[in-house]
Design an enzyme around this catalytic site. Sequence first.
Site, short mmCIF file in Angstrom:
data_model
loop_
_atom_site.label_atom_id
_atom_site.label_comp_id
_atom_site.label_asym_id
_atom_site.label_seq_id
_atom_site.Cartn_x
_atom_site.Cartn_y
_atom_site.Cartn_z
N LYS A 20 -0.77 -12.00 1.01
CA LYS A 20 -1.65 -12.05 0.07
C LYS A 20 -2.50 -12.97 0.40
CE LYS A 20 2.06 -11.82 -3.46
NZ LYS A 20 2.24 -12.68 -4.31
N LYS A 66 5.15 -1.24 1.78
CA LYS A 66 5.80 -1.34 -0.09
C LYS A 66 5.20 -1.16 -1.29
CE LYS A 66 6.56 -5.05 -1.76
NZ LYS A 66 6.64 -6.45 -2.42
N LYS A 125 3.15 -3.71 -7.22
CA LYS A 125 2.48 -3.89 -8.20
C LYS A 125 1.26 -4.19 -8.33
CE LYS A 125 5.03 -8.07 -9.54
NZ LYS A 125 5.84 -8.32 -10.37
P1 AMP Z 1 7.73 -9.28 -7.21
O1 AMP Z 1 7.26 -7.51 -7.76
O2 AMP Z 1 6.83 -9.31 -6.10
O3 AMP Z 1 7.78 -9.87 -8.51
O4 AMP Z 1 9.72 -8.54 -7.00
C1 AMP Z 1 10.25 -8.58 -7.99
C2 AMP Z 1 11.45 -7.87 -7.51
O5 AMP Z 1 11.93 -6.52 -7.11
C3 AMP Z 1 12.12 -9.05 -5.50
O6 AMP Z 1 13.45 -9.68 -5.56
C4 AMP Z 1 11.59 -8.44 -5.13
O7 AMP Z 1 11.99 -8.15 -3.72
C5 AMP Z 1 12.19 -6.70 -5.74
N1 AMP Z 1 10.50 -5.50 -5.36
C6 AMP Z 1 9.55 -5.54 -5.29
N2 AMP Z 1 9.03 -4.56 -4.89
C7 AMP Z 1 10.03 -3.82 -3.67
C8 AMP Z 1 9.70 -2.37 -3.66
N3 AMP Z 1 9.21 -1.99 -3.24
N4 AMP Z 1 11.74 -2.13 -2.92
C9 AMP Z 1 12.60 -2.97 -3.28
N5 AMP Z 1 12.67 -4.10 -4.17
C10 AMP Z 1 11.39 -4.21 -4.69
#
Ligand code: AMP
Length: 328
Positions: free
Chosen positions: A112, A193, A196
Amino acid sequence: MKRIFSGVQPSGNPTIGNYLGAFKQFVELQHDADSAIYCVVDLHAITVPQDPAKLRKRSREIAQIYLACGVDPSKASIFIQSHVKEHAELGWLLQCMTYMGEANRMTQYKDKSEGKANVNVGLFTYPVLMAADILLYDATHVPVGDDQKQHIELTRDIAERFNNRFGETFVIPEPQIQEFGARIMALDEPTKKMSKSAENEGSRIALLEDPAVFKKKIMRAVTDTENEIRFDEENKPGVSNLLTLYSLYADESVESLVNRYQGQGYGTLKKDLVEVMTDKMGAIQKRFRELDDQTELDRILKQGADQAREIAEKTVNRVKDAMGFVRI
Ligand code: AMP
Ligand code: TRP
């Protein structure tokens, strides 16, 4: 006792990766745990610049998505992190228990911060705030996607160090990472990965996206030139990602899908996948719209914060007593 805790940041639009890696598990786990607490981690979101109006809107939206996906407020507490001050307080106490070297090793921080001119200190100490989130509630299991594993390992190290130095204070949490679906890949670059915050909109599908829009993205998803439907993440990351999505959305094993689609082209697989996704996502989107009542949502969030605060206050008092703070 099995207590679940997890959090999602109100930054950006949640994707189907968030759903399959996190939200979907939250719903399943609320039934088989003694208690479950799901947080909207707004204090984490400000580690990168946020527009105030958008932050406010998205924080409520994440709570609404928890509910739309099936989190039941009579089974699980849903709240906003900043409503329980103990997160920031324990976060500080734990910062003083964390080594620079440990924080420096966090790969998400490296990702990041890379190439950014102005990175704030909060982005660096963010995993310690996450440790505080988890340890405040004596969580035994933390359902997350694969990318958060390292942060949970850090949480365990901090908790063990604290317990060794000051006596048994924290429960040591376990990461709960699904074997399958913990890492949904980007549609345009299936070795990365799905995120968002990625630049290319075509790389991801938002959980609340219109079927007409995500159909185009699936149809354009990068595959390979082989034209053989086979699960092989190393050599066929694009097709494997599509099979993963299909399997999770249709509740059908990859093996069965591979058999069923033998000899057929990628186009057919993609078209059918869109159909399955439209069904499942449509149901969530419908519930999301039905839940669009701010008064009711705020009532649930207030109730959740009250429940969370009651546990968090006790933990912070325990920690302060152990560390030698004066209490009057
Ligand atoms: P974040 O978008 O970083 O706030 O992630 C929120 C939750 O979604 C966390 O538990 C991440 O590990 C999960 N997560 C985010 N992106 C992915 C992805 N591409 N595949 C699986 N889990 C994800
Ligand atoms: N760091 C997590 C993410 O970016 C969000 C998070 C914050 C979290 N605190 C948490 C997840 C506590 C699980 C438990 O996805």
